[in-house]
Design a protein around this motif. Structure first.
Motif, PDB file in Angstrom:
ATOM      1  N   ILE A  37      -2.872  20.512  -5.230  1.00  0.00           N
ATOM      2  CA  ILE A  37      -2.659  19.085  -5.493  1.00  0.00           C
ATOM      3  C   ILE A  37      -1.211  18.707  -5.230  1.00  0.00           C
ATOM      4  O   ILE A  37      -0.916  17.647  -4.657  1.00  0.00           O
ATOM      5  CB  ILE A  37      -3.071  18.747  -6.936  1.00  0.00           C
ATOM      6  CG1 ILE A  37      -4.585  18.897  -7.104  1.00  0.00           C
ATOM      7  CG2 ILE A  37      -2.641  17.323  -7.298  1.00  0.00           C
ATOM      8  CD1 ILE A  37      -5.067  18.712  -8.532  1.00  0.00           C
ATOM      9  N   CYS A  38      -0.289  19.559  -5.606  1.00  0.00           N
ATOM     10  CA  CYS A  38       1.127  19.272  -5.359  1.00  0.00           C
ATOM     11  C   CYS A  38       1.421  19.180  -3.869  1.00  0.00           C
ATOM     12  O   CYS A  38       2.154  18.284  -3.416  1.00  0.00           O
ATOM     13  CB  CYS A  38       1.991  20.352  -6.005  1.00  0.00           C
ATOM     14  SG  CYS A  38       2.070  20.241  -7.806  1.00  0.00           S
ATOM     15  N   ARG A  39       0.870  20.125  -3.106  1.00  0.00           N
ATOM     16  CA  ARG A  39       1.117  20.095  -1.658  1.00  0.00           C
ATOM     17  C   ARG A  39       0.495  18.841  -1.023  1.00  0.00           C
ATOM     18  O   ARG A  39       1.086  18.215  -0.133  1.00  0.00           O
ATOM     19  CB  ARG A  39       0.556  21.356  -1.013  1.00  0.00           C
ATOM     20  CG  ARG A  39       1.298  22.628  -1.404  1.00  0.00           C
ATOM     21  CD  ARG A  39       0.860  23.793  -0.533  1.00  0.00           C
ATOM     22  NE  ARG A  39       1.534  25.024  -0.921  1.00  0.00           N
ATOM     23  CZ  ARG A  39       1.023  25.939  -1.745  1.00  0.00           C
ATOM     24  NH1 ARG A  39      -0.180  25.729  -2.285  1.00  0.00           N
ATOM     25  NH2 ARG A  39       1.692  27.040  -2.038  1.00  0.00           N
ATOM     26  N   MET A  64       1.044  13.464   1.400  1.00  0.00           N
ATOM     27  CA  MET A  64       0.666  12.054   1.366  1.00  0.00           C
ATOM     28  C   MET A  64       1.869  11.144   1.213  1.00  0.00           C
ATOM     29  O   MET A  64       1.890  10.031   1.754  1.00  0.00           O
ATOM     30  CB  MET A  64      -0.332  11.802   0.228  1.00  0.00           C
ATOM     31  CG  MET A  64      -1.710  12.411   0.465  1.00  0.00           C
ATOM     32  SD  MET A  64      -2.866  12.041  -0.871  1.00  0.00           S
ATOM     33  CE  MET A  64      -3.008  10.272  -0.719  1.00  0.00           C
ATOM     34  N   ILE A  65       2.871  11.596   0.473  1.00  0.00           N
ATOM     35  CA  ILE A  65       4.085  10.787   0.325  1.00  0.00           C
ATOM     36  C   ILE A  65       4.745  10.550   1.683  1.00  0.00           C
ATOM     37  O   ILE A  65       5.322   9.483   1.937  1.00  0.00           O
ATOM     38  CB  ILE A  65       5.056  11.479  -0.656  1.00  0.00           C
ATOM     39  CG1 ILE A  65       4.494  11.414  -2.086  1.00  0.00           C
ATOM     40  CG2 ILE A  65       6.438  10.835  -0.604  1.00  0.00           C
ATOM     41  CD1 ILE A  65       5.279  12.226  -3.093  1.00  0.00           C
ATOM     42  N   ILE A  66       4.638  11.510   2.589  1.00  0.00           N
ATOM     43  CA  ILE A  66       5.237  11.372   3.919  1.00  0.00           C
ATOM     44  C   ILE A  66       4.285  10.677   4.892  1.00  0.00           C
ATOM     45  O   ILE A  66       4.681   9.791   5.658  1.00  0.00           O
ATOM     46  CB  ILE A  66       5.636  12.760   4.462  1.00  0.00           C
ATOM     47  CG1 ILE A  66       6.684  13.403   3.536  1.00  0.00           C
ATOM     48  CG2 ILE A  66       6.167  12.652   5.888  1.00  0.00           C
ATOM     49  CD1 ILE A  66       7.012  14.839   3.896  1.00  0.00           C
ATOM     50  N   ILE A  67       3.002  11.077   4.854  1.00  0.00           N
ATOM     51  CA  ILE A  67       2.042  10.613   5.860  1.00  0.00           C
ATOM     52  C   ILE A  67       1.559   9.189   5.600  1.00  0.00           C
ATOM     53  O   ILE A  67       1.417   8.379   6.531  1.00  0.00           O
ATOM     54  CB  ILE A  67       0.840  11.577   5.930  1.00  0.00           C
ATOM     55  CG1 ILE A  67       1.296  12.943   6.418  1.00  0.00           C
ATOM     56  CG2 ILE A  67      -0.250  11.014   6.847  1.00  0.00           C
ATOM     57  CD1 ILE A  67       1.872  12.939   7.815  1.00  0.00           C
ATOM     58  N   CYS A  68       1.302   8.844   4.358  1.00  0.00           N
ATOM     59  CA  CYS A  68       0.675   7.546   4.055  1.00  0.00           C
ATOM     60  C   CYS A  68       1.482   6.345   4.562  1.00  0.00           C
ATOM     61  O   CYS A  68       0.906   5.424   5.157  1.00  0.00           O
ATOM     62  CB  CYS A  68       0.422   7.426   2.553  1.00  0.00           C
ATOM     63  SG  CYS A  68      -1.008   8.388   2.017  1.00  0.00           S
ATOM     64  N   GLY A  87       3.911   5.901  -5.119  1.00  0.00           N
ATOM     65  CA  GLY A  87       4.108   5.935  -6.568  1.00  0.00           C
ATOM     66  C   GLY A  87       3.054   6.767  -7.269  1.00  0.00           C
ATOM     67  O   GLY A  87       3.367   7.572  -8.163  1.00  0.00           O
ATOM     68  N   ILE A  88       1.793   6.593  -6.870  1.00  0.00           N
ATOM     69  CA  ILE A  88       0.711   7.365  -7.495  1.00  0.00           C
ATOM     70  C   ILE A  88       0.859   8.850  -7.188  1.00  0.00           C
ATOM     71  O   ILE A  88       0.733   9.716  -8.077  1.00  0.00           O
ATOM     72  CB  ILE A  88      -0.652   6.836  -7.012  1.00  0.00           C
ATOM     73  CG1 ILE A  88      -0.882   5.419  -7.540  1.00  0.00           C
ATOM     74  CG2 ILE A  88      -1.777   7.758  -7.466  1.00  0.00           C
ATOM     75  CD1 ILE A  88      -2.114   4.742  -6.971  1.00  0.00           C
ATOM     76  N   LEU A 145       0.827  -1.208   0.000  1.00  0.00           N
ATOM     77  CA  LEU A 145       0.000   0.000   0.000  1.00  0.00           C
ATOM     78  C   LEU A 145       0.861   1.257   0.000  1.00  0.00           C
ATOM     79  O   LEU A 145       0.550   2.241  -0.703  1.00  0.00           O
ATOM     80  CB  LEU A 145      -0.931  -0.005   1.214  1.00  0.00           C
ATOM     81  CG  LEU A 145      -2.074  -1.024   1.194  1.00  0.00           C
ATOM     82  CD1 LEU A 145      -2.824  -1.000   2.519  1.00  0.00           C
ATOM     83  CD2 LEU A 145      -3.035  -0.737   0.044  1.00  0.00           C
ATOM     84  N   SER A 146       1.937   1.241   0.784  1.00  0.00           N
ATOM     85  CA  SER A 146       2.807   2.419   0.857  1.00  0.00           C
ATOM     86  C   SER A 146       3.479   2.677  -0.487  1.00  0.00           C
ATOM     87  O   SER A 146       3.508   3.819  -0.981  1.00  0.00           O
ATOM     88  CB  SER A 146       3.859   2.222   1.948  1.00  0.00           C
ATOM     89  OG  SER A 146       3.256   2.074   3.211  1.00  0.00           O
TER      90      SER A 146
END
Length: 398
Positions: free
Chosen positions: A89-91, A96-100, A37-38, A31-32
């Motif tokens: 969207i960029c922010r 999300m890249i850090i939090i997910c 990646g998305i 999932l990460s």
């Protein structure tokens, strides 16, 4: 899914824990990686679409016959052309890249713990808690329905054995209380007669000695009767003491050769045969081996059941001695009338006597019962068809 859960139920706690954690770790990683990646692709697409511009290129021929290219096809876009929506969207994707990955990790830990608890811990802990509640209320009439072979299954099995032992101890305790009550009632009943005799004669002497109307012979007869009643009281008190002492007796065990044991038994029975004038026949089925037992308990049991059989037989008492499945079996059969229905129910109770017997105190079979149970066995009463009473004693040996 049911097969996986069923598989995990029969694994050890440690193995089940590692399997669940491993599966959840793979899910969290997948999932990460997928989410990062998305988000990265969305973020890069927005940035790359506005980061560079494509300019026209001029191609001019040179004097030496070659072509000269002027200008750049792709160059950095220095103008700020991002919309507010694109910036948001960029922010979001950066966050999300850090939090997910962190969020998926915490969710994975929670899911692994929850699955592990429901599969391996919930049912046994609930059963143990219910069992403790039952025991705290002195209720031992329950059982554990947990068949798994993991560590908690072993714990539940041990708890069930403890419950069974507590129940057995309670039953034994209540039986002892009931036996004590019966002993007290029997003692009170049987002591009443000699006490009444002594009291009556003492009052008679008190009245008539003062008047001086009693002959010396009458006085001597009364004294003899009072002495007999006193002796009966003493014998009865000794019998009560013997029964109570049996409960605290410690048996002494030793290695005994069965052939030597049989020879000693045969000699003892010959003495009883001569003393009581009855025929005692012994059948020996013992192998020639050594066993670990208390010979004192064996001889005391044997003497009591044989004397009891001789008391009720017509002429013959048959004694059979065998060794079956690590149990010494002693069986006596007589040619008397056999046990009555009441005898079969109460003959093992302390101080039980039938109506036709007043020359004993009814503790012989009780002694056999206590000693055989202390030796890991028991005693059984029955009747033989077309014959008399049958007493079977089982004694555990090693």
């Amino acid at each position: 899914m049911d097969k996986i859960i069923g598989y995990l139920r029969y694994q050890s706690i440690r193995k089940s824990f590692f399997i669940i954690v491993f599966i959840m770790a793979i899910i969290v990683i997948m999932l990460s990686v997928g989410t990062v990646g998305i988000c990265t692709r969305i973020h890069d697409n927005i940035l790359l679409s506005k980061a560079f511009v494509i300019n026209p290129v001029e191609i001019n021929p040179s004097n030496d016959g070659t072509f000269k290219v002027s200008g750049s096809i792709v160059e950095e876009n220095e103008s700020d052309t991002y919309t507010d929506r694109e910036m948001m969207i960029c922010r979001i994707t950066e966050v999300m890249i850090i939090i997910c990955p962190l969020l998926f990790s915490f969710l994975g830990i929670w899911c692994a713990g929850s699955i592990f608890y429901h599969i391996k811990l919930k049912k046994p802990l609930l059963l143990l808690n219910q069992g403790i509640s039952h025991i705290s209320l002195n209720d031992l009439e329950f059982s554990f329905d947990y068949q798994e072979s993991d560590e908690l299954g072993c714990l539940c099995s041990a708890f069930e054995k403890m419950r069974e032992q507590l129940l057995e101890n309670n039953v034994q305790m209540w039986n002892m209380i009931e036996e004590r009550r019966q002993i007290n009632a029997s003692v009170a009943h049987d002591l009443r007669t000699p006490i009444t005799i002594i009291k009556g004669y003492s009052e008679y002497l008190e009245r008539n000695l003062v008047k001086g109307v009693m002959a010396q012979d009458n006085i001597l007869d009364i004294v003899i009767y009072m002495k007999q009643a006193a002796n009966r009281l003493e014998d009865y008190a000794n019998s009560v003491h013997d029964v109570q002492m049996l409960e605290d007796i410690n048996l002494e065990y030793a290695d005994v050769e069965l052939i030597d044991l049989y020879n000693e038994i045969k000699s003892s029975l010959e003495i009883i045969e001569q003393e009581l004038g009855k025929q005692i026949k012994v059948i020996n089925n013992l192998p020639n081996i050594s066993v670990y037992l208390s010979s004192t308990a064996v001889f005391r049991i044997l003497e009591n059941i044989v004397r009891n059989a001789c008391r009720y037989c017509e002429n013959l008492v048959l004694v059979e001695i065998s060794l079956i499945d690590q149990n010494l079996i002693i069986t006596t059969t007589d040619d008397g009338k056999g046990f009555t229905e009441q005898d079969l129910k109460k003959a093992l109770n302390p101080f039980y006597k039938d109506k036709g017997q007043r020359d004993h105190y009814g503790i012989g079979l009780t002694i056999c019962k206590v000693l055989s149970q202390k030796h890991g066995g028991d005693i059984f009463l029955s009747n033989v068809q077309n014959s008399g009473a049958k007493v079977t004693v089982k004694i555990k040996v090693k």
